[in-house]
Design an enzyme around this catalytic site. Sequence first.
Site, short mmCIF file in Angstrom:
data_model
loop_
_atom_site.label_atom_id
_atom_site.label_comp_id
_atom_site.label_asym_id
_atom_site.label_seq_id
_atom_site.Cartn_x
_atom_site.Cartn_y
_atom_site.Cartn_z
N TRP A 1 0.81 -1.22 0.00
CA TRP A 1 0.00 0.00 0.00
C TRP A 1 0.85 1.27 0.00
O TRP A 1 0.43 2.31 0.51
CB TRP A 1 -0.96 0.01 1.19
CG TRP A 1 -1.81 -1.22 1.29
CD1 TRP A 1 -2.85 -1.58 0.47
CD2 TRP A 1 -1.70 -2.26 2.28
NE1 TRP A 1 -3.38 -2.78 0.88
CE2 TRP A 1 -2.70 -3.21 1.98
CE3 TRP A 1 -0.88 -2.47 3.38
CZ2 TRP A 1 -2.88 -4.37 2.76
CZ3 TRP A 1 -1.05 -3.62 4.14
CH2 TRP A 1 -2.05 -4.55 3.83
N HIS A 2 2.03 1.21 -0.61
CA HIS A 2 2.91 2.38 -0.65
C HIS A 2 3.02 2.95 -2.06
O HIS A 2 4.07 3.42 -2.48
CB HIS A 2 4.30 2.02 -0.12
CG HIS A 2 4.31 1.64 1.32
ND1 HIS A 2 5.41 1.09 1.95
CD2 HIS A 2 3.35 1.75 2.28
CE1 HIS A 2 5.12 0.84 3.21
NE2 HIS A 2 3.88 1.24 3.44
N TYR A 3 1.93 2.90 -2.81
CA TYR A 3 1.96 3.41 -4.19
C TYR A 3 2.08 4.94 -4.19
O TYR A 3 1.67 5.61 -3.25
CB TYR A 3 0.74 2.94 -4.98
CG TYR A 3 -0.59 3.20 -4.32
CD1 TYR A 3 -1.27 4.41 -4.52
CD2 TYR A 3 -1.20 2.24 -3.51
CE1 TYR A 3 -2.50 4.64 -3.93
CE2 TYR A 3 -2.43 2.48 -2.92
CZ TYR A 3 -3.08 3.67 -3.13
OH TYR A 3 -4.29 3.91 -2.54
#
Length: 580
Positions: free
Chosen positions: A512-514
């Site tokens: 979830w680090h886009y």
Amino acid sequence: MGHLGCWRFVGAALLGFLLFHGFCHSDKGPNYSFMHNATSAPAVSSYDYIIIGGGTAGCPLAATLSQNATVLLLERGCSPYGNPNITNLSSFGASLSDLSPTSPSQRFISEDGVINARARVLGGGTCLNAGFYTRAPLDYVREAGWDGRLVNESYRWVENKVAFEPSMKSWQSAFRDGLIEAGVVPFNGFTYDHINGTKVGGTIFDQNGHRHTAADLLEYANPSGITVFLHATVPKILFADEGQQRPRAHGVIFVDATGAQHRAYLNQGSNNEIIVSAGALGSPQLLMLSGVGPEKHLQAHNITVVLDQPMVGQRMSDNPMNAVFVPSPAQTEVSLIQVVGITEFGSYIEAASGSNFGSSSAVKDYGMFSPKIGQLSTVPPKQRTPEALSKAIELMNNLDQAAFVGGFILEKIMGPISTGQLELRTRDPDHNPSVTFNYFKEPEDLQRCVQGMSTVEKVIESNAFSTFRYNNLSVSTLMNMTANSPINLLPKHRNVSISLEQYCKDTVMTIWHYHGGCQVGSVVDGDYKVVGVDGLRVVDGSTFNFSPGTNPQATVMMLGRYMGVKILRERLAARDQDSE
């Protein structure tokens, strides 16, 4: 009004009441008298600053600007306060598994086939994540051109409200010692700083397991200088067209939960601005919907082109994550990320654990790697269909609770170098855009994953970690267990010795680090002003070329505070100049 019109009015009012008081809970948080449902917004209003997106960057930015200006903060989601699925560590993943239209999390699937999530709540991703808090490395700060002193002050401003030292228990302690034994050295103790070696990082969960989010940073706000509207979706930024040489953003349209439109404009003054902080998906999406983006793409969606900006939506990246489940003969605590191994070769090693709750289903329902939240790698990405997801959930539900004793050891690569793009699907701002991340397109990213998984193997095999593994289960056995054991999240392979390269490709998930889509140097300048238009900035993770450190949330919150201070300094300097 007539009976039908009256009932429509009552129905709309009731919907607004339920959205705010039911789904969003009645607890407004600490003295947030300035927070309202957008249904109560005036038809037309004006402010010095309009911030679109009350997330990880938007909340600290709004709180800071409110000290010396009037600020409107528009958030499309609800309040996090009073929602135990957000507040409690033990409920991690509950929001991520909630697919309802009012969920704080909106699921999306990239064109790569990896299931992901975007926030839809005040506080943004800090309301959904695993809580790890760590600063960006010093060279990241230098390359970004940030003022080091103000960066440090801004981090501390954030940390005074939301960051804590975690309580280390047995699993995380054994993992820490296993990293050191595996050669990820030196041990740097507890620190927020990003330093090569093994360290204990911060967390936004306090000692009672309660989450603190970016929304808490609104406690710093000047109540008389800020207005926050929830359930306020912005479909378009408005640009003035009175014969100016450059387009100038001067207002926004926002829609409340009943579908009613409202308009907010900037007050007169050259320093007043609209600031987009809608996240790495929402910010490029909104720029395109407002006419700032690739000309041909906008025309294909019948959007009037304000500025042909081909780099909007380009260079999208997501840090790939790969993990191994390690079943344990010993009981393990429930823990999210607390320890990280920062390797020399550009891979970060982390761990999370569960426990046997007997009749409780918390681990398999809400664990960090449950297929219920979309973290499915029992099949390769393109094969992660709804049917495959349902099958994995069914198999998981049929397992004895004892099967969930243990935890995951994972690796995430830095960067990454591989990039993709974002495009509109529709003109509805609530619809997910199409996004491609191109995981492992660049060979260096794949090699970092291989090296990271090799380090994971060493940790599992370390003496320090021996209490938490079965001696008869080798690492190769763990990495080749079939989809009949869905908690191991591993694909089927006839070859007993699957290569690490193939393992990385088949089991890739998101952490979830886009980021990307509005990068500094292409879409915005060094002051985060959108190049080619006036009165418009973007301040959030969409401006990052690389994800900062092992977890970006600390730096995104810092950036909101940092830019708020800089913008206020500019405002004060301009005011002083005008008075001379």
